[in-house]
Scaffold this active site. Sequence first.
Site, mmCIF file in Angstrom:
data_model
loop_
_atom_site.group_PDB
_atom_site.id
_atom_site.type_symbol
_atom_site.label_atom_id
_atom_site.label_comp_id
_atom_site.label_asym_id
_atom_site.label_seq_id
_atom_site.Cartn_x
_atom_site.Cartn_y
_atom_site.Cartn_z
ATOM 1 N N ARG A 51 6.084 -2.020 68.140
ATOM 2 C CA ARG A 51 7.389 -2.370 68.683
ATOM 3 C C ARG A 51 7.457 -3.890 68.827
ATOM 4 N NH1 ARG A 51 9.027 1.691 67.234
ATOM 5 N NH2 ARG A 51 10.068 3.363 68.345
ATOM 6 N N GLU A 76 16.085 -5.883 67.530
ATOM 7 C CA GLU A 76 16.549 -5.368 66.231
ATOM 8 C C GLU A 76 18.026 -5.025 66.270
ATOM 9 O OE1 GLU A 76 13.972 -2.173 64.996
ATOM 10 O OE2 GLU A 76 12.194 -3.398 65.314
ATOM 11 N N HIS A 133 12.047 -2.434 59.732
ATOM 12 C CA HIS A 133 11.601 -1.227 60.460
ATOM 13 C C HIS A 133 11.529 -0.013 59.517
ATOM 14 C CE1 HIS A 133 11.407 0.578 64.774
ATOM 15 N NE2 HIS A 133 10.677 1.302 63.945
#
Length: 322
Positions: free
Chosen positions: A241, A270, A288
Amino acid sequence: MKPRIIVTRRWPAVVERILAERFDTTLNAGDIPLTPTQLKAAFLNFDAILPTVSDKLPASVFPDGDVRTKLIANFGVGFSHIDLGASRQRGIAVTNTPGVLTDCTADIAMSLLLAVARRTGEGERQLRAGEWAGWCPTHMIGTKLSGKTLGIIGMGRIGKAVAKRAHFGFDMKIVFFNRSWVEDDQICAMAANQVPTIEDVLAQSDFVSLHCPGGAENRHLIDAPRIAAMKHAGFLINTARGDVVDQDALIDALENRVIAGAGLDVFAEEPLVPERLMQLENVVLLPHLGSATEETRVAMGMKAVENLTAFFDGRPMPDKVA
Ligand code: DGY
């Protein structure tokens, strides 16, 4: 009457079909993220909400007073985007989708590791820009993986899958930090060395790969002093993360060549990726993609289906996290 459920984003078509057969399902055909107001309203109108890792569910989107929702069946293994205190307070159960994205996330960690070490992103950009002047002994020299040490922070399922690939595929030595003691056949087969502190991993590793959950307890686990404690020629890989790393400190370190490079599949905010990061050649950036394969995304959806079905049948849910 079938339970009323809402799916916040498009899911694989095969999974959406199964959901629509079993439940009174509201899909999101336009795939436009729900606003906080729409998410709040969903708690009043649906028996289950099926969010994903990019939906933010802080305490402020949980309505005060009674809610209709009894289950949040998350599409994703990470659940740091959901305020578990707020869900618990309202008696809402939460499930995730572990296990099925281990291999694909490990593959993306390895591709970042290879890409940043062998400068493949830079090489492709140069070639496509028509700037390649031909082979020569000093052109775009990278770093060899074989025989180097990979440090894993968080030796869970994904950490082990990365270690396995690196050790058996690339002849790398494995050191790792994990809060609890890890001893099993895989660890023994790799002769992986568990060390007492993160600093030990950073000092010994040529590559450091992060595999711990996001959220408050690991926020900025890798901060400026820890980045400085890495080898000067070291590389940092993050498929966990964005908030596990102090992103500004990492950018400073990459700009100043405190470490050699980084491979990132996740970011602090993000989908925002800071312009300073985009300007750097010694970092490989992916949007991602860890779990982004057909097989894995279907399997993640089916895990959510199993959790929902168990819940509404009154059976124990396989992947209850709260
Ligand atoms: C997850 O499931 O938490 C992943 O980050 C999605 O790829």
